[in-house]
Write an enzyme that holds these catalytic residues in place. Structure first.
Site, short mmCIF file in Angstrom:
data_model
loop_
_atom_site.label_atom_id
_atom_site.label_comp_id
_atom_site.label_asym_id
_atom_site.label_seq_id
_atom_site.Cartn_x
_atom_site.Cartn_y
_atom_site.Cartn_z
N ARG A 6 12.22 -54.40 8.77
CA ARG A 6 11.59 -55.10 9.91
C ARG A 6 12.33 -55.88 10.88
O ARG A 6 12.12 -56.08 11.99
CB ARG A 6 10.13 -55.95 9.59
CG ARG A 6 9.55 -56.54 10.77
CD ARG A 6 8.00 -56.74 10.27
NE ARG A 6 7.73 -57.25 9.06
CZ ARG A 6 7.75 -58.32 8.42
NH1 ARG A 6 8.62 -59.43 9.16
NH2 ARG A 6 7.94 -58.83 7.25
N ASP A 13 10.99 -54.12 34.65
CA ASP A 13 10.73 -53.10 33.97
C ASP A 13 11.43 -51.82 34.81
O ASP A 13 11.03 -51.47 35.90
CB ASP A 13 9.21 -52.75 33.66
CG ASP A 13 8.72 -51.50 33.19
OD1 ASP A 13 9.80 -50.48 33.10
OD2 ASP A 13 7.55 -51.38 32.70
N LYS A 54 10.35 -42.74 27.76
CA LYS A 54 10.32 -42.08 28.86
C LYS A 54 11.86 -41.55 29.06
O LYS A 54 12.18 -40.61 28.26
CB LYS A 54 9.83 -42.74 30.22
CG LYS A 54 8.66 -43.58 29.86
CD LYS A 54 7.38 -42.74 29.51
CE LYS A 54 6.14 -43.55 29.23
NZ LYS A 54 5.87 -44.71 29.80
#
Ligand code: PLP
Length: 403
Positions: free
Chosen positions: A58, A183, A208
């Site tokens: 993690r 972004d 994407k």
């Protein structure tokens, strides 16, 4: 190593000091890493010394680390931390930088998840949120307050393809003592390097263009300051726990290797499709950063190495087009998401967006409607032959009554 983008996309972050060297990256799925007594404490972020960089998956793992280092190189940053999704990266950096009483200036139009996060959870955490037209530096300057900690922009902007002038925003942020977060999902690092233009952090939905195959979800934050990225990894990665899995990191690394050839290919096709749309009588308006008709064409030329594969357009009769899509489209798929091999089309209904997501004031709505009207079509041009895509669209427009 060379700092050429195409080379870094394939080799960036590779180590050459181990004796066994698989040529291509491996997936290390182990949850835990053997340590020496005394090296690991009880704290959830108990790692990391030089000799034992990993303890528990993690907090970090070799496959994710390679992806982080490669993305940091591609974005000309110092370090990065990868997350399980783009939204985990976006919520992570915003929750890390903002606390009660802090002020955030965010774009009036953005990815739906971001708009809803800033208007919902962040406000409930006591963050004050102003929305501003990020394509208008004067409006952003006017929105800044003494308590402004973060300016958050998206460029090109979903779904309407307006651009934000990153260098201009960086200047405003610097003067205000705030951080600029960009972004850059619609651009990818092959097209724009926000950090080089003065941004403090770049976020991507790796889902994407970076991964590029529509088969994996992931996100990343890249920064210029290693200490903040390290703090982000501990606070958001370790404590909130939304870390990227090794398998997903590996898929994204594999996609990144071809980013430098995919982006110009999407852009070349998208330009052909955008020109077709601009000429078609059923189409009422087109917005694509590669067309001189884009209101910020000069900025696009300055800030984007290529105009990417995303197009927004409006038509004479959206309802009629909606009714014929299923029987007329052969190649193009009506679906959410973007940046993959297959061409995708999506209708964004203005009233629906306004009700569920944007909640713009009157001036903001007027700005949005000036292009989008009652709704716009967002197209992610894939890797098919552009003539086939135009034929597909042409058949749909004709059936919808535009012949
Ligand atoms: C998809 C997307 C996101 C969210 O990313 P996920 O990986 O789906 O969580 C954020 N910003 C933009 C611009 C996007 O297109």
């Amino acid at each position: 190593m060379s700092d050429a983008f195409a080379t870094l996309a394939v080799h960036g972050g590779e180590s050459n000091d181990s004796r066994v060297r698989p040529v291509n990256p491996s997936i290390v799925t182990s949850v835990n890493y053997a340590a020496r007594f005394g090296d690991i404490g009880y704290s959830a972020s108990a790692t990391v010394d030089e000799g034992a960089p990993f303890a528990y998956a993690r907090e970090g793992h070799p496959t994710g680390r390679l992806l982080e280092q490669r993305m940091a190189l591609l974005e000309q940053g110092v370090d990065a931390v990868a997350f399980a999704s783009g939204m985990a990266a976006i919520s992570g950096i915003l929750l890390h930088l903002l606390g009660p009483g802090d002020h955030l200036v965010v774009s009036d139009v953005s990815y739906a998840g971001t708009a809803e996060l800033t208007r919902g959870l962040l406000r409930r955490q006591g963050v004050e949120v102003s929305i501003a037209d990020m394509s208008n530096l004067g409006a952003v300057r006017a929105a800044v307050r003494p308590t402004t900690k973060v300016i958050y922009a998206e460029t090109p902007c979903n779904p309407i393809m307006t651009l934000a002038d990153i260098a201009g925003l960086a200047e405003i942020a610097r003067a205000a003592g705030a951080r600029l977060v960009v972004d850059s999902t619609f651009a990818s690092p092959a097209v724009t390097r926000p950090l080089a233009l003065g941004a403090d952090f770049v976020v991507h939905s790796l889902t994407k263009y970076c991964a590029g195959h529509g088969d994996v979800v992931g996100g990343i934050v890249i920064g210029r300051d290693a200490a903040t990225i390290d703090a982000l990894r501990r606070e958001i990665g370790t404590h909130l726990g939304g870390m990227l899995s090794p398998f997903n990191a590996w898929l994204i690394l594999r996609g990144l290797e071809t980013l430098s050839v995919r982006m110009p290919a999407y852009a070349a096709s998208a330009l052909r499709v955008a020109e077709f749309l601009e000429r078609h009588p059923f189409v009422t308006a087109v917005r694509y950063p590669g067309l001189p008709s884009h209101p910020q064409y000069a900025l696009a030329r300055r800030q984007m190495a290529s105009p990417s594969g995303m197009i927004a357009f409006t038509v004479q009769d959206a309802a009629a087009l909606g009714r014929v899509l299923e029987r007329t489209l052969r190649l193009i798929t009506y679906a959410v998401s973007l940046g993959e091999s297959r061409t995708l089309l999506l209708y964004c209904d203005t009233a629906d967006l306004q009700r569920t997501t944007f909640q713009l004031d009157e001036a903001g709505q007027a700005r949005y409607r000036a292009f989008a009207g009652d709704g716009l079509w967002r197209m992610s041009v894939g890797l098919e032959d552009p003539s086939d895509l135009c034929a597909d669209l042409s058949a749909a427009f004709d059936a919808a009554g535009g012949a």
